[in-house]
Design a protein around this motif. Sequence first.
Motif, mmCIF file in Angstrom:
data_model
loop_
_atom_site.group_PDB
_atom_site.id
_atom_site.type_symbol
_atom_site.label_atom_id
_atom_site.label_comp_id
_atom_site.label_asym_id
_atom_site.label_seq_id
_atom_site.Cartn_x
_atom_site.Cartn_y
_atom_site.Cartn_z
ATOM 1 N N VAL A 242 -1.467 13.993 3.536
ATOM 2 C CA VAL A 242 -1.689 12.876 2.625
ATOM 3 C C VAL A 242 -2.641 13.350 1.532
ATOM 4 N N VAL A 243 -2.201 13.245 0.268
ATOM 5 C CA VAL A 243 -3.054 13.680 -0.839
ATOM 6 C C VAL A 243 -3.663 12.510 -1.599
ATOM 7 N N ASP B 120 0.843 -1.193 0.000
ATOM 8 C CA ASP B 120 0.000 0.000 0.000
ATOM 9 C C ASP B 120 0.877 1.243 0.000
ATOM 10 N N VAL B 121 0.306 2.342 -0.502
ATOM 11 C CA VAL B 121 1.071 3.578 -0.663
ATOM 12 C C VAL B 121 0.245 4.754 -0.176
ATOM 13 N N ILE B 122 0.909 5.711 0.488
ATOM 14 C CA ILE B 122 0.308 7.021 0.687
ATOM 15 C C ILE B 122 1.265 8.056 0.092
ATOM 16 N N VAL B 123 0.700 9.065 -0.545
ATOM 17 C CA VAL B 123 1.475 10.133 -1.170
ATOM 18 C C VAL B 123 1.282 11.392 -0.338
ATOM 19 N N MET B 124 2.400 12.026 0.066
ATOM 20 C CA MET B 124 2.335 13.228 0.896
ATOM 21 C C MET B 124 2.808 14.445 0.123
ATOM 22 N N TYR B 125 2.173 15.578 0.426
ATOM 23 C CA TYR B 125 2.596 16.854 -0.143
ATOM 24 C C TYR B 125 2.328 17.941 0.895
ATOM 25 N N ALA B 126 3.345 18.736 1.201
ATOM 26 C CA ALA B 126 3.230 19.853 2.136
ATOM 27 C C ALA B 126 2.601 19.437 3.466
ATOM 28 N N GLY B 127 3.055 18.291 4.000
ATOM 29 C CA GLY B 127 2.630 17.864 5.321
ATOM 30 C C GLY B 127 1.331 17.099 5.379
ATOM 31 N N PRO C 183 -14.664 8.504 -3.021
ATOM 32 C CA PRO C 183 -14.205 7.698 -1.884
ATOM 33 C C PRO C 183 -12.995 8.346 -1.205
ATOM 34 N N PRO C 184 -12.699 7.963 0.051
ATOM 35 C CA PRO C 184 -11.632 8.622 0.806
ATOM 36 C C PRO C 184 -10.243 8.147 0.409
ATOM 37 N N ASP C 185 -9.804 8.436 -0.813
ATOM 38 C CA ASP C 185 -8.486 8.009 -1.246
ATOM 39 C C ASP C 185 -7.718 9.098 -1.969
ATOM 40 N N VAL C 186 -8.337 10.266 -2.216
ATOM 41 C CA VAL C 186 -7.647 11.351 -2.890
ATOM 42 C C VAL C 186 -8.214 12.684 -2.409
ATOM 43 N N ALA C 187 -7.310 13.609 -2.054
ATOM 44 C CA ALA C 187 -7.730 14.934 -1.594
ATOM 45 C C ALA C 187 -7.655 15.899 -2.770
ATOM 46 N N CYS C 188 -8.707 15.922 -3.566
ATOM 47 C CA CYS C 188 -8.702 16.744 -4.778
ATOM 48 C C CYS C 188 -10.130 17.084 -5.161
ATOM 49 N N TRP C 189 -10.370 18.345 -5.513
ATOM 50 C CA TRP C 189 -11.724 18.773 -5.889
ATOM 51 C C TRP C 189 -12.137 18.261 -7.261
ATOM 52 N N SER D 112 -8.507 27.346 -5.151
ATOM 53 C CA SER D 112 -7.812 28.477 -4.557
ATOM 54 C C SER D 112 -8.470 28.984 -3.274
ATOM 55 N N THR D 113 -9.650 28.471 -2.956
ATOM 56 C CA THR D 113 -10.372 28.974 -1.785
ATOM 57 C C THR D 113 -10.721 27.903 -0.769
ATOM 58 N N HIS D 114 -10.889 26.662 -1.196
ATOM 59 C CA HIS D 114 -11.279 25.583 -0.293
ATOM 60 C C HIS D 114 -10.161 24.545 -0.201
ATOM 61 N N ASP D 115 -9.899 24.098 1.011
ATOM 62 C CA ASP D 115 -8.819 23.151 1.281
ATOM 63 C C ASP D 115 -9.367 21.724 1.267
ATOM 64 N N PRO D 116 -8.989 20.897 0.288
ATOM 65 C CA PRO D 116 -9.500 19.520 0.259
ATOM 66 C C PRO D 116 -8.877 18.664 1.350
ATOM 67 N N GLN D 117 -9.659 17.810 1.961
ATOM 68 C CA GLN D 117 -9.177 16.890 2.992
ATOM 69 C C GLN D 117 -9.461 15.468 2.537
ATOM 70 N N ILE D 118 -8.472 14.608 2.640
ATOM 71 C CA ILE D 118 -8.651 13.247 2.148
ATOM 72 C C ILE D 118 -9.682 12.486 2.971
ATOM 73 N N GLU D 119 -9.840 12.849 4.256
ATOM 74 C CA GLU D 119 -10.822 12.170 5.095
ATOM 75 C C GLU D 119 -12.252 12.461 4.630
ATOM 76 N N ALA D 120 -12.458 13.635 4.013
ATOM 77 C CA ALA D 120 -13.795 14.015 3.565
ATOM 78 C C ALA D 120 -14.060 13.623 2.120
ATOM 79 N N ALA D 121 -13.073 13.017 1.462
ATOM 80 C CA ALA D 121 -13.232 12.669 0.049
ATOM 81 C C ALA D 121 -14.192 11.508 -0.112
#
Length: 363
Positions: free
Chosen positions: A254-255, A245-252, A331-337, A320-329
Amino acid sequence: MTPLITATAAPLATPDLPPPADVLLDVRDLRTYFHVMDGTVRAVDGVSYSIKRGQTLGIVGESGCGKSVTALTIMRLLDIPPAEIASGSVWFKGRNLLCLPEDQMRRVRGNEISMIFQEPMTSLNPVYTVGDQITEGVVLHKKLSKKAGLEKAIESLRLVGINNPERRVKQYPHELSGGMRQRVMIAMALACDPDLIIADEPTTALDVTIQAQILELIRKVQDETGAALMLITHDLGVVAETVQDVIVMYAGRVVESGTVDEVLLAPKHPYTKGLLESIPSKGKRGQRLNVIKGTVANPFNLPAGCNFAPRCPYAFGPCSTHDPQIEAASPPDVACWLYTRAPGGPPPPRLRPHLAPLAGEPS
């Protein structure tokens, strides 16, 4: 022997419950900050993941994304201050490590959880023989005599493929090659038969041939001992060969997370896609390599929305205005709008019409 890194931590409240019995390590909403003269660096900012017994997890990302700080927080090998474990919990075998008194944490560190550090030449003490350094942990944690501890050190060196270990235990780190020193670090990590091995860039500064040998050794040892492995690296080739399994991190943060096939063969987050496209290959011979444009966000001045938005070719309104969270995604596997509806925003566009489709998307 005086430790090379001091370890202190303030106990945190533990309102949550321990994970199921099959989960060895469960990191929940971990936040580690550094308070320095220029401000506060959120080195780890809400990281969550878990590792089951015998499982292998890879943590990947650019330098400075928080991979190593996450591991040092788990081990509680941070100087506090300037570091602060602001919130979160680290459950290991049913105990929250962040709430343990320091004397109990010492029984865990190096015994139940072992860490292979990035650079063995700076991690090994230059004024002690490698045998003394391996023996110290065994005598401390396993309550063996010095003679029995030395025999265990010789056995550990033999396990990691070092020839003539009876002679090598009497040598100092500067008398060994880089690959040999890394094998000593692995032997030290394995000497107390840990349940979890944290390998922080174990192949950094080694040539390709030695890298392959070290990775094969780690796989072999894990198979023989049944220990879980957390592999920290920026090398996606290493991840493809080693982990489940893999997790990818960016700026502190998990994305993206998933199995190694899901993340490497069908990446969703634009950052993961950019990392994969920047890898040289035979098919790209003679072509210009793809790069992720821009630089990593300034840790003292992070963007208001998504931390990756200034570098992302797929960025649109909510980024540019809302911060994506992977927990709220979902499915919960990518933090991206691109995959999750932003608060009050339109349905997510799976891909931008003027750009190439994301990997795994139909063109």
